[in-house]
Design a protein around this motif. Structure first.
Motif, PDB file in Angstrom:
ATOM      1  N   VAL A  41       0.846  -1.200   0.000  1.00  0.00           N
ATOM      2  CA  VAL A  41       0.000   0.000   0.000  1.00  0.00           C
ATOM      3  C   VAL A  41       0.880   1.248   0.000  1.00  0.00           C
ATOM      4  CG1 VAL A  41      -1.635   1.356   1.372  1.00  0.00           C
ATOM      5  CG2 VAL A  41      -1.997  -1.075   1.079  1.00  0.00           C
ATOM      6  N   GLY A  42       1.937   1.218   0.793  1.00  0.00           N
ATOM      7  CA  GLY A  42       2.834   2.370   0.855  1.00  0.00           C
ATOM      8  C   GLY A  42       3.466   2.689  -0.480  1.00  0.00           C
ATOM      9  N   VAL A  43       3.919   1.658  -1.175  1.00  0.00           N
ATOM     10  CA  VAL A  43       4.572   1.877  -2.470  1.00  0.00           C
ATOM     11  C   VAL A  43       3.564   2.317  -3.525  1.00  0.00           C
ATOM     12  CG1 VAL A  43       5.750   0.683  -4.366  1.00  0.00           C
ATOM     13  CG2 VAL A  43       6.521   0.355  -2.021  1.00  0.00           C
ATOM     14  N   MET A  44       2.373   1.725  -3.518  1.00  0.00           N
ATOM     15  CA  MET A  44       1.399   2.016  -4.566  1.00  0.00           C
ATOM     16  C   MET A  44       0.626   3.320  -4.341  1.00  0.00           C
ATOM     17  SD  MET A  44      -0.088  -1.769  -5.433  1.00  0.00           S
ATOM     18  CE  MET A  44      -0.882  -1.326  -6.960  1.00  0.00           C
ATOM     19  N   VAL A  45       0.455   3.728  -3.084  1.00  0.00           N
ATOM     20  CA  VAL A  45      -0.377   4.887  -2.801  1.00  0.00           C
ATOM     21  C   VAL A  45       0.429   6.052  -2.219  1.00  0.00           C
ATOM     22  CG1 VAL A  45      -2.389   5.723  -1.519  1.00  0.00           C
ATOM     23  CG2 VAL A  45      -2.391   3.408  -2.437  1.00  0.00           C
ATOM     24  N   TYR A  46       1.161   5.803  -1.164  1.00  0.00           N
ATOM     25  CA  TYR A  46       1.817   6.899  -0.445  1.00  0.00           C
ATOM     26  C   TYR A  46       3.111   7.368  -1.093  1.00  0.00           C
ATOM     27  CZ  TYR A  46      -1.655   5.975   3.078  1.00  0.00           C
ATOM     28  OH  TYR A  46      -2.842   5.815   3.709  1.00  0.00           O
ATOM     29  N   LEU A  47       3.837   6.492  -1.730  1.00  0.00           N
ATOM     30  CA  LEU A  47       5.083   6.912  -2.376  1.00  0.00           C
ATOM     31  C   LEU A  47       4.850   7.992  -3.436  1.00  0.00           C
ATOM     32  CD1 LEU A  47       8.140   6.476  -2.457  1.00  0.00           C
ATOM     33  CD2 LEU A  47       7.762   4.726  -4.193  1.00  0.00           C
ATOM     34  N   ALA A  77      -3.105  12.331  -8.584  1.00  0.00           N
ATOM     35  CA  ALA A  77      -3.617  11.454  -9.645  1.00  0.00           C
ATOM     36  C   ALA A  77      -2.921  10.104  -9.600  1.00  0.00           C
ATOM     37  CB  ALA A  77      -3.435  12.112 -11.015  1.00  0.00           C
ATOM     38  N   LEU A  78      -1.588  10.111  -9.431  1.00  0.00           N
ATOM     39  CA  LEU A  78      -0.844   8.847  -9.351  1.00  0.00           C
ATOM     40  C   LEU A  78      -1.247   8.043  -8.115  1.00  0.00           C
ATOM     41  CD1 LEU A  78       2.752   9.899 -10.464  1.00  0.00           C
ATOM     42  CD2 LEU A  78       1.142   8.434 -11.703  1.00  0.00           C
ATOM     43  N   ALA A  79      -1.470   8.740  -6.995  1.00  0.00           N
ATOM     44  CA  ALA A  79      -1.898   8.054  -5.777  1.00  0.00           C
ATOM     45  C   ALA A  79      -3.278   7.425  -5.961  1.00  0.00           C
ATOM     46  CB  ALA A  79      -1.900   9.019  -4.601  1.00  0.00           C
ATOM     47  N   LEU A  80      -4.189   8.128  -6.632  1.00  0.00           N
ATOM     48  CA  LEU A  80      -5.521   7.572  -6.889  1.00  0.00           C
ATOM     49  C   LEU A  80      -5.446   6.368  -7.816  1.00  0.00           C
ATOM     50  CD1 LEU A  80      -7.752  10.757  -7.190  1.00  0.00           C
ATOM     51  CD2 LEU A  80      -7.838   8.989  -5.429  1.00  0.00           C
TER      52      LEU A  80
END
Length: 168
Positions: A41-47, A77-80
């Motif tokens: 989740v951290g890599v895909m959303v928060y990073l 946008a990338l986080a979404l």
């Protein structure tokens, strides 16, 4: 002569456990799967959010307000997109065999306490949503995690959803 103070000598048969034959997942394996899920989740959303904030902050420090706002817009946008991809993968894995991405990588899965497959709605609502609502209670998260040290190796969220985490 019999001792009148001796304990009774009755033969009692054990009650059959409905989950007999199920190998519970190790505590360390469950911890590893949870940490791996958090890392994913951290890599895909928060990073992307942090990278965009850093880039946007650098651009604003150099005097370009438009570049900073654009950087944050791209980061959001990338986080979404990352969140949508993570959600789709997680739901796909949970629906298929009761495993999150981390559980799949660690070779464990969730089942009902009787050994039957767990439904997606049970995992989402009882294991996650109700657990998040209860997380407003101070110290709940720590107490929930400490329940893993019980004999049944079940956290509070496992009891709420009537689930076990077993070796796949």
């Amino acid at each position: 002569m019999t001792n009148p103070y001796a304990p009774p000598q009755a033969v009692v048969l054990d009650v059959a456990d409905p989950a007999a034959g199920i190998l519970l997942a190790d505590r360390s394996t469950r911890l590893g799967a949870s940490l791996l899920d958090g890392l994913i989740v951290g890599v895909m959303v928060y990073l992307p959010l942090f990278a965009g904030a850093f880039i946007g902050g650098s651009a604003q420090a150099q005097g370009s307000d438009d570049a900073g706002n654009t950087g944050m817009g791209i980061a959001l946008a990338l986080a979404l997109v990352g969140f949508a991809a993570w959600l789709w993968l997680t739901i796909k894995c949970l629906k298929a065999d009761g495993q999150s991405i981390g559980k799949k990588a660690c070779g464990i899965k969730m089942v009902r306490s009787d050994g039957s497959p767990v439904s997606l709605s049970r995992v989402i609502w009882l294991r996650n949503v109700v657990n998040m609502i209860l997380a407003v209670v101070p110290m709940y998260g720590i107490i929930d995690a400490l329940f893993i040290f019980g004999e049944s190796r079940r956290c509070i969220h496992d009891h709420l959803a009537d689930t076990l985490v077993i070796k796949a």
